[in-house]
Design an enzyme around this catalytic site. Structure first.
Site, PDB file in Angstrom:
ATOM      1  N   GLU A   1      33.897  66.387  52.638  1.00 37.67           N
ATOM      2  CA  GLU A   1      33.933  64.948  52.357  1.00 37.67           C
ATOM      3  C   GLU A   1      33.045  64.699  51.157  1.00 37.67           C
ATOM      4  OE1 GLU A   1      31.873  60.890  52.877  1.00 37.67           O
ATOM      5  OE2 GLU A   1      31.086  62.910  52.679  1.00 37.67           O
TER       6      GLU A   1
ATOM      7  N   CYS B   1      26.675  64.233  47.566  1.00 35.88           N
ATOM      8  CA  CYS B   1      27.540  63.396  46.750  1.00 35.88           C
ATOM      9  C   CYS B   1      26.853  62.913  45.483  1.00 35.88           C
ATOM     10  CB  CYS B   1      27.999  62.171  47.549  1.00 35.88           C
ATOM     11  SG  CYS B   1      26.665  61.006  47.907  1.00 35.88           S
TER      12      CYS B   1
ATOM     13  N   ARG C   1      34.532  51.327  52.264  1.00 33.37           N
ATOM     14  CA  ARG C   1      33.938  52.594  51.815  1.00 33.37           C
ATOM     15  C   ARG C   1      35.050  53.613  51.555  1.00 33.37           C
ATOM     16  NH1 ARG C   1      28.844  54.445  52.995  1.00 33.37           N
ATOM     17  NH2 ARG C   1      28.446  56.692  52.847  1.00 33.37           N
TER      18      ARG C   1
ATOM     19  N   ARG D   1      36.265  57.231  50.319  1.00 34.84           N
ATOM     20  CA  ARG D   1      35.754  58.594  50.166  1.00 34.84           C
ATOM     21  C   ARG D   1      36.926  59.563  50.021  1.00 34.84           C
ATOM     22  NH1 ARG D   1      31.825  56.311  49.224  1.00 34.84           N
ATOM     23  NH2 ARG D   1      29.665  56.630  49.924  1.00 34.84           N
TER      24      ARG D   1
END
Length: 338
Positions: A125, A82, A169, A171
């Site tokens: 992800e 990421c 969080r 995502r």
């Protein structure tokens, strides 16, 4: 063969410590079998091996792996790095160069491998920043790449705090079904469990004095925050309410000071590590690695054997297992129908 007896073979790319695999195993039970794992970080490999007993070795750098050497599989799990797209990083995207590797293009290895093997489904992800990086062009390139090799792509931003863990969080989750699979009925799960709070994931017993901040360090944090506030920035330490939720634990394990707690159970204030000043008497401490594991939905049976520094990094880089499991259950509904 009945659909409920099919065993789906999966591969775990950029596996980290196995959070995505864990979520899929919880959703599919004995009907998923991991046949290949790739992860280049040696410490993540150690934690992975502690918790998953495979009869094959973990492969290292995926860019050097020939797709023909990977066993056939039905499901590709890929939490590609990421950092290239993160708001916390420099956001270099496809130009991101790191240790001689371009992390922003590592997703192309997912495409390369899946184009050759043609799995039923690809699951990825990444950070929310991926969706608007380079005015949305980066995400469009990724989506188009999967479509060009014959997949129907679904994506959605989900927040961990809606799935039973007290962590704010967000995502982006990408699910791509092979075009010959009827996937129109696929939908991302709706989060329905947002009532958990930090108190629910705290250690049951008093934790070591090493997690409590020194008076000198707290003063440093106060000055640091004041400097940033004077410049109009929102950086700095944060003490979270035990009835509230944690901020996102971040890539690399940094920012532990953004999720401080007040825990007054400590009785012995004698330091066990070298600190400046003395241990604060206000009960201010960092969360422990086990608490970070719980923030990410890892069960207490998950073994944590490495030094804290490595564990913080690993959980900051990992995924929220609860969210993965919820999505995996929706994927399974489509595959079982097919």
């Amino acid at each position: 063969m009945k659909s409920n007896s099919i065993i789906y073979r999966s591969i775990d790319l950029f596996a980290g410590i196995g959070g995505i695999r864990l979520g899929f195993e919880q959703a599919f039970g004995e009907r998923i079998n991991t046949v290949y794992v790739s992860e280049w970080d040696e410490y993540a490999q150690k934690t992975y091996k502690e918790n998953f007993k495979d009869d094959f070795d973990i492969a290292g750098d995926i860019t050097k792996v020939d797709e023909k050497d990977i066993p056939d599989f039905d499901i590709c799990l890929a939490g590609f790095p990421c950092q290239a797209f993160s708001m916390a990083g420099k956001r270099m995207g496809f130009d991101d160069d790191y240790k001689g590797l371009c992390r922003g293009t590592l997703f192309q290895d997912v495409v390369r491998i899946c184009e050759y093997h043609r799995p039923k489904v690809i699951f990825c992800e990444n950070v929310k920043g991926l969706t608007n990086h380079d005015k949305g062009r980066t995400f469009k390139i990724i989506k188009n790449a999967f479509e060009q090799i014959g997949y129907t792509v679904y994506s959605k931003v989900l927040n961990s705090k809606d799935f039973g863990v007290p962590q704010n969080r967000e995502r982006i989750y990408i699910v791509a079904f092979r075009n010959d699979i009827e996937s129109k009925a696929f939908k991302f799960p709706e989060g329905t469990d947002s009532d958990t709070c930090i108190h629910d994931i705290m250690e049951k017993e008093a934790v070591s004095v090493k997690y409590y901040l020194s008076t000198v360090y707290i003063n440093t944090l106060i000055k640091h925050k004041a400097r940033h506030e004077a410049k109009g920035n929102g950086f700095g330490y944060e003490i979270r309410s035990l009835d509230g939720q944690a901020g996102a634990i971040v890539c690399g394990g940094m920012g532990r000071e953004r999720n401080l707690l007040i825990d007054n159970r400590l009785k012995d204030f004698k330091p066990v590590t070298h600190i400046k000043g003395e241990v604060n008497r206000d009960g201010i401490r960092r969360m422990t690695p086990r608490e970070w594991a719980r923030l990410q939905g890892f069960p207490d049976s998950y073994k944590l054997t490495l030094a804290d520094t490595h564990l913080y990094k690993q959980f900051g880089n990992s995924v929220t297992v609860n969210v993965i499991e919820a999505i995996a259950r929706e994927i399974r509904k489509i595959l079982d129908k097919e």
